[in-house]
Design a protein around this motif. Structure first.
Motif, PDB file in Angstrom:
ATOM      1  N   PRO A 219     -40.241  -8.741 -12.910  1.00 16.07           N
ATOM      2  CA  PRO A 219     -40.993  -9.995 -13.092  1.00 16.07           C
ATOM      3  C   PRO A 219     -40.655 -10.725 -14.382  1.00 16.07           C
ATOM      4  N   MET A 220     -40.342  -9.962 -15.447  1.00 13.58           N
ATOM      5  CA  MET A 220     -39.954 -10.601 -16.700  1.00 13.58           C
ATOM      6  C   MET A 220     -38.657 -11.371 -16.530  1.00 13.58           C
ATOM      7  N   ALA A 221     -37.718 -10.848 -15.732  1.00 12.18           N
ATOM      8  CA  ALA A 221     -36.461 -11.540 -15.480  1.00 12.18           C
ATOM      9  C   ALA A 221     -36.710 -12.884 -14.799  1.00 12.18           C
ATOM     10  N   GLY A 222     -37.647 -12.917 -13.854  1.00 10.68           N
ATOM     11  CA  GLY A 222     -37.985 -14.183 -13.206  1.00 10.68           C
ATOM     12  C   GLY A 222     -38.562 -15.194 -14.177  1.00 10.68           C
ATOM     13  N   LEU A 223     -39.408 -14.729 -15.076  1.00 14.20           N
ATOM     14  CA  LEU A 223     -39.998 -15.618 -16.076  1.00 14.20           C
ATOM     15  C   LEU A 223     -38.942 -16.131 -17.051  1.00 14.20           C
ATOM     16  N   VAL A 224     -38.025 -15.250 -17.448  1.00 15.74           N
ATOM     17  CA  VAL A 224     -36.966 -15.655 -18.364  1.00 15.74           C
ATOM     18  C   VAL A 224     -36.066 -16.700 -17.719  1.00 15.74           C
ATOM     19  N   ALA A 225     -35.679 -16.484 -16.469  1.00 19.31           N
ATOM     20  CA  ALA A 225     -34.829 -17.457 -15.766  1.00 19.31           C
ATOM     21  C   ALA A 225     -35.528 -18.805 -15.652  1.00 19.31           C
ATOM     22  N   ALA A 226     -36.825 -18.786 -15.342  1.00 22.98           N
ATOM     23  CA  ALA A 226     -37.576 -20.039 -15.221  1.00 22.98           C
ATOM     24  C   ALA A 226     -37.660 -20.757 -16.565  1.00 22.98           C
TER      25      ALA A 226
ATOM     26  N   VAL B 160     -31.236 -11.781 -23.634  1.00 26.33           N
ATOM     27  CA  VAL B 160     -30.778 -10.461 -24.057  1.00 26.33           C
ATOM     28  C   VAL B 160     -31.919  -9.671 -24.690  1.00 26.33           C
ATOM     29  N   ILE B 161     -32.695 -10.313 -25.544  1.00 27.02           N
ATOM     30  CA  ILE B 161     -33.776  -9.617 -26.237  1.00 27.02           C
ATOM     31  C   ILE B 161     -34.879  -9.206 -25.283  1.00 27.02           C
ATOM     32  N   LEU B 162     -35.210 -10.059 -24.330  1.00 25.51           N
ATOM     33  CA  LEU B 162     -36.349  -9.790 -23.451  1.00 25.51           C
ATOM     34  C   LEU B 162     -35.992  -8.916 -22.258  1.00 25.51           C
ATOM     35  N   VAL B 163     -34.804  -9.104 -21.672  1.00 20.89           N
ATOM     36  CA  VAL B 163     -34.490  -8.361 -20.438  1.00 20.89           C
ATOM     37  C   VAL B 163     -33.168  -7.602 -20.500  1.00 20.89           C
ATOM     38  N   GLY B 164     -32.469  -7.639 -21.619  1.00 18.42           N
ATOM     39  CA  GLY B 164     -31.239  -6.877 -21.752  1.00 18.42           C
ATOM     40  C   GLY B 164     -29.998  -7.669 -21.382  1.00 18.42           C
ATOM     41  N   PRO B 165     -28.817  -7.152 -21.708  1.00 19.33           N
ATOM     42  CA  PRO B 165     -27.582  -7.922 -21.523  1.00 19.33           C
ATOM     43  C   PRO B 165     -27.200  -8.150 -20.075  1.00 19.33           C
TER      44      PRO B 165
ATOM     45  N   TYR C  63     -37.285  -5.809 -24.111  1.00 17.08           N
ATOM     46  CA  TYR C  63     -36.204  -4.845 -23.883  1.00 17.08           C
ATOM     47  C   TYR C  63     -35.599  -4.346 -25.192  1.00 17.08           C
ATOM     48  N   ALA C  64     -35.331  -5.258 -26.123  1.00 13.11           N
ATOM     49  CA  ALA C  64     -34.663  -4.880 -27.368  1.00 13.11           C
ATOM     50  C   ALA C  64     -35.486  -3.881 -28.170  1.00 13.11           C
ATOM     51  N   LEU C  65     -36.800  -4.024 -28.181  1.00 11.70           N
ATOM     52  CA  LEU C  65     -37.631  -3.079 -28.920  1.00 11.70           C
ATOM     53  C   LEU C  65     -37.632  -1.718 -28.249  1.00 11.70           C
TER      54      LEU C  65
END
Length: 236
Positions: free
Chosen positions: A46-53, A80-85, A215-217
């Motif tokens: 779900p975080m990936a969907g939010l990041v893309a939006a 990258v920071i929120l969902v990784g590379p 993700y980064a943390l």
């Protein structure tokens, strides 16, 4: 040539170079899909969907940098920071493809060029910088914000220089390569600062509220060695 956006239009780069980068981008995205499967879970999807939006929204906003010159944010460092590379690169690539097909933002024949610069090159540089900086800076919201700012500026400029390299290989206009490089670098340093401030504000906010979603943390936090207690009654 339009310098108002990172998106490359049709005809700026010749056919053979465009096809080459389409192939390179397709291979890189296939690798990202393979690697992303290991990262995706109930928290990251779900975080990936939010990041893309979010990236889609901010990329649709052009802002003036200099008189007659404007630009937009890329979002690679934030992703990258929120969902990784791996997932981050796929988020940026998805946004670029949707913008190209639905809004004609970037040429159809240049989709491989644009994906390479912004989703592959820019995101890869951001990932390397984030990984390096979080080994030096505190793994706190403040350290994360500083990381986002630095990685954004450098990542945006490198992505812009990706276009300069492509133009050197197959540019079709009469413009000077040195002039293009100078303009792209100068403009995108300013764009990178703007992106860095937005990325830093966003990741700091998320880190303070839900650090488990960053993700980064999770990936780069320091693990303390376990302390083994002596059983009761046992003396050295």
């Amino acid at each position: 040539m339009d310098v108002q956006s990172m998106h490359i239009a049709n005809g700026i780069i010749n056919g053979p170079v465009s096809v080459l980068f389409l192939a390179v981008s397709a291979i890189a995205l296939a690798v990202c899909v393979s690697k992303a499967r290991a990262d995706l879970d109930d928290r990251l999807a779900p975080m990936a969907g939010l990041v893309a939006a979010f990236i889609f929204a901010v990329q649709m906003l052009n802002f003036q940098v200099l008189p007659g010159v404007s630009g937009h944010l890329l979002g690679g460092t934030l992703a990258v920071i929120l969902v990784g590379p791996w997932v981050g690169a796929l988020c940026v690539a998805t946004v670029l493809i949707v913008q190209c097909l639905l809004f004609a933002d970037g040429g159809l024949t240049a989709i491989g060029l644009n994906v390479f610069n912004m989703a592959i090159l820019g995101t890869a540089v951001a990932y390397l910088l984030v990984a390096a900086l979080l080994r030096i800076l505190p793994k706190s919201p403040a350290g994360l914000g500083a990381t986002a700012l630095i990685a954004s500026v450098i990542g945006v400029v490198v992505a812009a220089m990706g276009f300069v390299g492509q133009y050197a290989l197959g540019g079709t206009t009469e413009l000077s390569l040195a002039g293009i490089a100078g303009t792209m670098a100068g403009v995108h340093v300013l764009i990178g600062i703007g992106e860095g401030l937005i990325a830093a504000t966003t990741v700091v906010t998320v880190a303070r509220v839900r650090p488990d979603l960053v993700y980064a943390l999770r990936r780069y936090r320091t693990t303390r060695p376990a302390v083994h207690k002596k059983p009761e009654g046992v003396t050295a």
